[in-house]
Design an enzyme around this catalytic site. Structure first.
Site, PDB file in Angstrom:
ATOM      1  N   TYR A 197      -4.463  12.351   6.774  1.00  0.00           N
ATOM      2  CA  TYR A 197      -5.101  11.048   6.196  1.00  0.00           C
ATOM      3  C   TYR A 197      -3.612   9.830   6.620  1.00  0.00           C
ATOM      4  O   TYR A 197      -3.760   8.675   6.936  1.00  0.00           O
ATOM      5  CB  TYR A 197      -3.943  10.885   4.849  1.00  0.00           C
ATOM      6  CG  TYR A 197      -3.428   9.210   4.011  1.00  0.00           C
ATOM      7  CD1 TYR A 197      -4.443   8.819   2.442  1.00  0.00           C
ATOM      8  CD2 TYR A 197      -2.312   8.529   4.334  1.00  0.00           C
ATOM      9  CE1 TYR A 197      -4.132   7.365   1.728  1.00  0.00           C
ATOM     10  CE2 TYR A 197      -2.088   7.048   3.664  1.00  0.00           C
ATOM     11  CZ  TYR A 197      -3.083   6.460   3.068  1.00  0.00           C
ATOM     12  OH  TYR A 197      -2.776   5.702   1.836  1.00  0.00           O
ATOM     13  N   GLY A 200       0.850  -0.891   0.143  1.00  0.00           N
ATOM     14  CA  GLY A 200       0.050  -0.595   0.040  1.00  0.00           C
ATOM     15  C   GLY A 200       0.799   1.398  -0.153  1.00  0.00           C
ATOM     16  O   GLY A 200       1.894   1.244  -0.605  1.00  0.00           O
ATOM     17  N   CYS A 201       0.046   2.179   0.164  1.00  0.00           N
ATOM     18  CA  CYS A 201       1.073   2.890   0.504  1.00  0.00           C
ATOM     19  C   CYS A 201       2.271   3.215   1.179  1.00  0.00           C
ATOM     20  O   CYS A 201       2.200   3.199   2.656  1.00  0.00           O
ATOM     21  CB  CYS A 201       0.138   4.417   1.344  1.00  0.00           C
ATOM     22  SG  CYS A 201       0.899   6.480   1.773  1.00  0.00           S
ATOM     23  N   PHE A 202       3.755   4.170   0.730  1.00  0.00           N
ATOM     24  CA  PHE A 202       4.612   3.886   1.013  1.00  0.00           C
ATOM     25  C   PHE A 202       4.979   4.874   2.512  1.00  0.00           C
ATOM     26  O   PHE A 202       6.028   5.062   2.548  1.00  0.00           O
ATOM     27  CB  PHE A 202       5.680   4.009  -0.344  1.00  0.00           C
ATOM     28  CG  PHE A 202       5.638   5.276  -1.056  1.00  0.00           C
ATOM     29  CD1 PHE A 202       4.520   6.210  -0.651  1.00  0.00           C
ATOM     30  CD2 PHE A 202       6.232   4.605  -2.429  1.00  0.00           C
ATOM     31  CE1 PHE A 202       5.187   7.591  -1.288  1.00  0.00           C
ATOM     32  CE2 PHE A 202       5.990   5.800  -2.991  1.00  0.00           C
ATOM     33  CZ  PHE A 202       5.663   7.044  -2.588  1.00  0.00           C
ATOM     34  N   TRP A 203       4.300   5.784   2.163  1.00  0.00           N
ATOM     35  CA  TRP A 203       4.397   6.776   3.567  1.00  0.00           C
ATOM     36  C   TRP A 203       4.264   5.849   4.687  1.00  0.00           C
ATOM     37  O   TRP A 203       4.569   5.836   5.497  1.00  0.00           O
ATOM     38  CB  TRP A 203       3.154   7.625   3.219  1.00  0.00           C
ATOM     39  CG  TRP A 203       3.047   8.966   2.176  1.00  0.00           C
ATOM     40  CD1 TRP A 203       4.547   8.956   1.773  1.00  0.00           C
ATOM     41  CD2 TRP A 203       2.211   9.445   2.277  1.00  0.00           C
ATOM     42  NE1 TRP A 203       3.923   9.998   0.869  1.00  0.00           N
ATOM     43  CE2 TRP A 203       2.700  10.468   1.080  1.00  0.00           C
ATOM     44  CE3 TRP A 203       0.699   9.674   3.249  1.00  0.00           C
ATOM     45  CZ2 TRP A 203       1.511  11.169   0.194  1.00  0.00           C
ATOM     46  CZ3 TRP A 203       0.098  10.702   1.935  1.00  0.00           C
ATOM     47  CH2 TRP A 203       0.718  11.078   0.734  1.00  0.00           C
TER      48      TRP A 203
END
Length: 221
Positions: free
Chosen positions: A198, A52-55
């Site tokens: 987010y 998923g989101c790399f953050w």
């Protein structure tokens, strides 16, 4: 919608997506039966994982003992399409990924995978994670050598056999053909924007889960 644009809109409107996406196993995950032993001397090895989101992925692994550096980027496609705008279309073959640099004398590859499957993402979601959908958000292990493939395949088989998840694990185990660093504004994004909706909704709970489930492996940064 581009995630950066959506995050800005959410901030302006005071809204956020609902729910953090990380694994919710029926029981604590077992240690990998198949693993590489801890090295006798300190050194440097790497792992490339997509979830998923790399953050959030970057934020989680930055708090794991033995990890010295984490870089957000893209894997699965080619260099010509390794830009955020192109990857966000879901048509490049890339997945948002993290390049993890770690000391094999302090943590093993299998132990990194235990964190990956436990708190970094939900390995039962196909081509999505939480509010983010598309193949660029798929769950994948990009192995660099035969040992990494052996450990990854073995652990997934072990988790499936143990029935620790309510749904099948859909994580891909595929060879690493290249890793391409993401743009500078994506690096250390969680640390630089801890109050963004987010991040608060989707990513900070993963770090809290890491601290709770793996106190011996958790380190402050």
């Amino acid at each position: 919608m581009n995630r950066l644009v959506a995050a800005v809109i959410a901030s302006i409107l005071g809204m956020a997506w609902v729910g953090c996406s990380y694994a919710s196993p029926a029981a604590p995950l077992p240690d990998p039966v198949v693993d590489t032993p801890l090295a006798g001397v300190s050194g440097m090895q790497t792992a490339v994982l997509a979830g998923g989101c790399f953050w959030g992925m970057e934020g989680v692994f930055e708090h794991v003992k033995g990890v010295t550096r984490v870089v957000s980027g893209y894997a699965g496609g080619n260099a010509e399409t390794a830009t955020y705008d192109q990857v966000s279309t879901g048509r490049t073959g890339h997945a948002e990924s993290v390049h993890i640099f770690y000391d094999p004398a302090r943590i093993s590859y299998g132990q990194l995978l235990k964190v990956f499957f436990s708190v970094a993402h939900d390995p039962t979601e196909l081509n999505r994670q939480g509010p983010d959908t598309g193949t660029q958000y798929r769950s994948a292990i990009f192995y660099a050598n035969a040992d990494q493939k052996r450990v990854a395949d073995g652990y997934i088989a072990q988790l499936q056999a143990a029935g620790v998840f309510r749904r099948p694990v859909v994580t891909q185990v595929v060879p690493l053909k290249g890793f391409y660093d993401a743009e500078a504004y994506h690096q250390n994004y969680l640390d630089r924007h801890p109050n963004q909706p987010y991040i608060v909704i989707n990513d900070l709970p993963k770090i809290a889960a890491l601290r709770q489930q793996f106190p011996a492996w958790y380190v402050d940064r």
